[in-house]
Design a protein around this motif. Structure first.
Motif, mmCIF file in Angstrom:
data_model
loop_
_atom_site.group_PDB
_atom_site.id
_atom_site.type_symbol
_atom_site.label_atom_id
_atom_site.label_comp_id
_atom_site.label_asym_id
_atom_site.label_seq_id
_atom_site.Cartn_x
_atom_site.Cartn_y
_atom_site.Cartn_z
ATOM 1 N N THR A 192 0.835 -1.201 0.000
ATOM 2 C CA THR A 192 0.000 0.000 0.000
ATOM 3 C C THR A 192 0.869 1.250 0.000
ATOM 4 O O THR A 192 0.437 2.311 -0.379
ATOM 5 C CB THR A 192 -0.928 0.012 1.234
ATOM 6 O OG1 THR A 192 -1.718 -1.162 1.193
ATOM 7 C CG2 THR A 192 -1.830 1.216 1.232
ATOM 8 N N SER A 193 2.095 1.106 0.444
ATOM 9 C CA SER A 193 3.056 2.191 0.463
ATOM 10 C C SER A 193 2.840 3.114 1.659
ATOM 11 O O SER A 193 2.518 2.664 2.741
ATOM 12 C CB SER A 193 3.006 2.955 -0.855
ATOM 13 O OG SER A 193 4.108 3.792 -0.974
ATOM 14 N N PHE A 194 2.952 4.403 1.440
ATOM 15 C CA PHE A 194 2.964 5.369 2.531
ATOM 16 C C PHE A 194 1.569 5.669 3.062
ATOM 17 O O PHE A 194 0.620 5.776 2.304
ATOM 18 C CB PHE A 194 3.627 6.666 2.057
ATOM 19 C CG PHE A 194 5.114 6.577 1.989
ATOM 20 C CD1 PHE A 194 5.895 7.389 2.782
ATOM 21 C CD2 PHE A 194 5.743 5.684 1.136
ATOM 22 C CE1 PHE A 194 7.282 7.313 2.739
ATOM 23 C CE2 PHE A 194 7.118 5.600 1.077
ATOM 24 C CZ PHE A 194 7.890 6.417 1.877
ATOM 25 N N TRP A 195 1.496 5.791 4.374
ATOM 26 C CA TRP A 195 0.241 6.172 5.016
ATOM 27 C C TRP A 195 0.057 7.681 4.867
ATOM 28 O O TRP A 195 1.019 8.443 4.990
ATOM 29 C CB TRP A 195 0.265 5.822 6.498
ATOM 30 C CG TRP A 195 0.381 4.371 6.836
ATOM 31 C CD1 TRP A 195 0.319 3.309 5.981
ATOM 32 C CD2 TRP A 195 0.590 3.817 8.131
ATOM 33 N NE1 TRP A 195 0.476 2.132 6.672
ATOM 34 C CE2 TRP A 195 0.646 2.418 8.004
ATOM 35 C CE3 TRP A 195 0.738 4.366 9.397
ATOM 36 C CZ2 TRP A 195 0.831 1.560 9.078
ATOM 37 C CZ3 TRP A 195 0.927 3.525 10.476
ATOM 38 C CH2 TRP A 195 0.963 2.135 10.322
ATOM 39 N N PRO A 196 -1.172 8.139 4.699
ATOM 40 C CA PRO A 196 -1.392 9.581 4.635
ATOM 41 C C PRO A 196 -1.244 10.258 6.006
ATOM 42 O O PRO A 196 -1.049 11.467 6.094
ATOM 43 C CB PRO A 196 -2.823 9.705 4.117
ATOM 44 C CG PRO A 196 -3.467 8.398 4.434
ATOM 45 C CD PRO A 196 -2.378 7.368 4.435
ATOM 46 N N ARG A 197 -1.318 9.470 7.063
ATOM 47 C CA ARG A 197 -1.161 9.973 8.439
ATOM 48 C C ARG A 197 -0.869 8.771 9.334
ATOM 49 O O ARG A 197 -1.052 7.627 8.937
ATOM 50 C CB ARG A 197 -2.404 10.728 8.897
ATOM 51 C CG ARG A 197 -3.651 9.893 8.871
ATOM 52 C CD ARG A 197 -4.931 10.715 9.108
ATOM 53 N NE ARG A 197 -6.082 9.868 8.944
ATOM 54 C CZ ARG A 197 -6.656 9.598 7.771
ATOM 55 N NH1 ARG A 197 -6.176 10.147 6.674
ATOM 56 N NH2 ARG A 197 -7.702 8.805 7.703
ATOM 57 N N LEU A 198 -0.435 9.017 10.544
ATOM 58 C CA LEU A 198 -0.117 7.936 11.481
ATOM 59 C C LEU A 198 -1.361 7.295 12.071
ATOM 60 O O LEU A 198 -1.436 6.082 12.225
ATOM 61 C CB LEU A 198 0.767 8.469 12.615
ATOM 62 C CG LEU A 198 1.096 7.471 13.731
ATOM 63 C CD1 LEU A 198 1.954 6.318 13.193
ATOM 64 C CD2 LEU A 198 1.771 8.157 14.890
ATOM 65 N N LEU A 199 -2.345 8.125 12.401
ATOM 66 C CA LEU A 199 -3.506 7.642 13.135
ATOM 67 C C LEU A 199 -4.740 7.495 12.257
ATOM 68 O O LEU A 199 -4.897 8.180 11.247
ATOM 69 C CB LEU A 199 -3.810 8.597 14.289
ATOM 70 C CG LEU A 199 -2.649 8.843 15.257
ATOM 71 C CD1 LEU A 199 -3.045 9.873 16.308
ATOM 72 C CD2 LEU A 199 -2.174 7.561 15.891
ATOM 73 N N LYS A 200 -5.637 6.619 12.673
ATOM 74 C CA LYS A 200 -6.893 6.389 11.964
ATOM 75 C C LYS A 200 -7.750 7.662 11.954
ATOM 76 O O LYS A 200 -8.357 8.001 10.949
ATOM 77 C CB LYS A 200 -7.659 5.236 12.619
ATOM 78 C CG LYS A 200 -8.850 4.771 11.793
ATOM 79 C CD LYS A 200 -9.442 3.501 12.310
ATOM 80 C CE LYS A 200 -8.687 2.264 11.988
ATOM 81 N NZ LYS A 200 -8.669 1.779 10.630
ATOM 82 N N ASP A 201 -7.768 8.377 13.070
ATOM 83 C CA ASP A 201 -8.544 9.612 13.187
ATOM 84 C C ASP A 201 -7.987 10.666 12.227
ATOM 85 O O ASP A 201 -6.774 10.889 12.177
ATOM 86 C CB ASP A 201 -8.467 10.122 14.632
ATOM 87 C CG ASP A 201 -9.391 11.285 14.904
ATOM 88 O OD1 ASP A 201 -10.137 11.703 13.987
ATOM 89 O OD2 ASP A 201 -9.390 11.781 16.045
ATOM 90 N N THR A 202 -8.856 11.328 11.487
ATOM 91 C CA THR A 202 -8.420 12.336 10.508
ATOM 92 C C THR A 202 -8.062 13.673 11.155
ATOM 93 O O THR A 202 -7.395 14.494 10.537
ATOM 94 C CB THR A 202 -9.512 12.572 9.447
ATOM 95 O OG1 THR A 202 -10.708 12.980 10.101
ATOM 96 C CG2 THR A 202 -9.746 11.322 8.629
ATOM 97 N N LYS A 203 -8.489 13.879 12.384
ATOM 98 C CA LYS A 203 -8.168 15.127 13.089
ATOM 99 C C LYS A 203 -6.703 15.103 13.509
ATOM 100 O O LYS A 203 -6.220 14.135 14.091
ATOM 101 C CB LYS A 203 -9.068 15.271 14.315
ATOM 102 C CG LYS A 203 -8.869 16.548 15.062
ATOM 103 C CD LYS A 203 -9.774 16.615 16.278
ATOM 104 C CE LYS A 203 -9.422 17.807 17.136
ATOM 105 N NZ LYS A 203 -10.069 17.751 18.440
ATOM 106 N N LYS A 204 -5.973 16.198 13.215
ATOM 107 C CA LYS A 204 -4.549 16.267 13.552
ATOM 108 C C LYS A 204 -4.376 16.500 15.050
ATOM 109 O O LYS A 204 -4.809 17.510 15.581
ATOM 110 C CB LYS A 204 -3.877 17.394 12.776
ATOM 111 C CG LYS A 204 -2.386 17.461 13.038
ATOM 112 C CD LYS A 204 -1.703 18.356 12.069
ATOM 113 C CE LYS A 204 -0.244 18.583 12.308
ATOM 114 N NZ LYS A 204 0.505 17.687 13.093
#
Length: 192
Positions: free
Chosen positions: A90-102
């Protein structure tokens, strides 16, 4: 142990590659932390920091990891996790966490960060300094790796007197001897 309302979240930084994620808890002097790592979560609990305050957090990852192939190390200054991604295609994750809130406590580890479109070469990384210098017209590509210091810059003549630069004369230590003879230092009174 302190109640949940007095718990703090440890500050963290993260970076990734196609196959792994680095996660660093920037919390010093943590003794005997409780760490529970599963395929989709990391739970941390421990006392640390300058005031030995209790910290706790549960992180739900963007995608699954392989807990048995993942590692962590408590250096006394921080706790570093090397998490092996389960789906490496799948390659790189768009973020570390499942939650979209930073989250406010999570920052990027720019020392380890690499974008998805960067080359896979990790040996002799110079973090783009070759490209930057060549685009500025300063050095040809690859020159930064071979430079030992300023002496390697074209037209600088080894830097002591910048002899290779137009309009700059070469300086040698003997050039200063004529100024030493008429120095005013001989007329200074003795210190008491």
């Amino acid at each position: 142990m302190a109640d949940k309302s007095s718990m703090r979240v440890p500050p963290m930084i993260w970076a990734q590659r196609k196959d792994k994620v680095w996660l660093t808890f920037r919390l010093e002097n943590v003794k005997d932390p409780v760490i529970d790592l599963t395929a989709d979560k990391l739970h941390f609990k421990g006392n640390g920091g300058p005031d030995n305050h209790p910290h706790e957090i549960t992180l739900e990852f963007y995608s699954e990891i392989i807990p048995e192939d993942s590692k962590h190390h408590n250096s006394g200054r921080d706790i570093v996790f090397l998490l092996k991604k389960k789906d490496q295609e799948t390659s790189f994750w768009p973020r570390l966490l499942k939650d979209t809130k930073k989250p406010h406590f999570l920052k990027t580890d720019f020392d380890k960060w690499k974008d998805e479109d960067d080359s896979d070469q990790e040996e002799n990384e110079n973090y783009g300094l070759d490209d930057m210098m060549s685009s500025m017209g300063g050095l040809p590509p690859g020159m930064m790796n071979s430079m030992g210091g300023m002496g390697g810059m074209p037209g600088m003549g080894g830097m002591p007197g910048m002899g290779g630069m137009p309009g700059m004369e070469e300086f040698t230590p003997d050039d200063n001897k004529e100024n030493e003879e008429d120095s005013d230092d001989d007329d200074l009174p003795d210190l008491q």
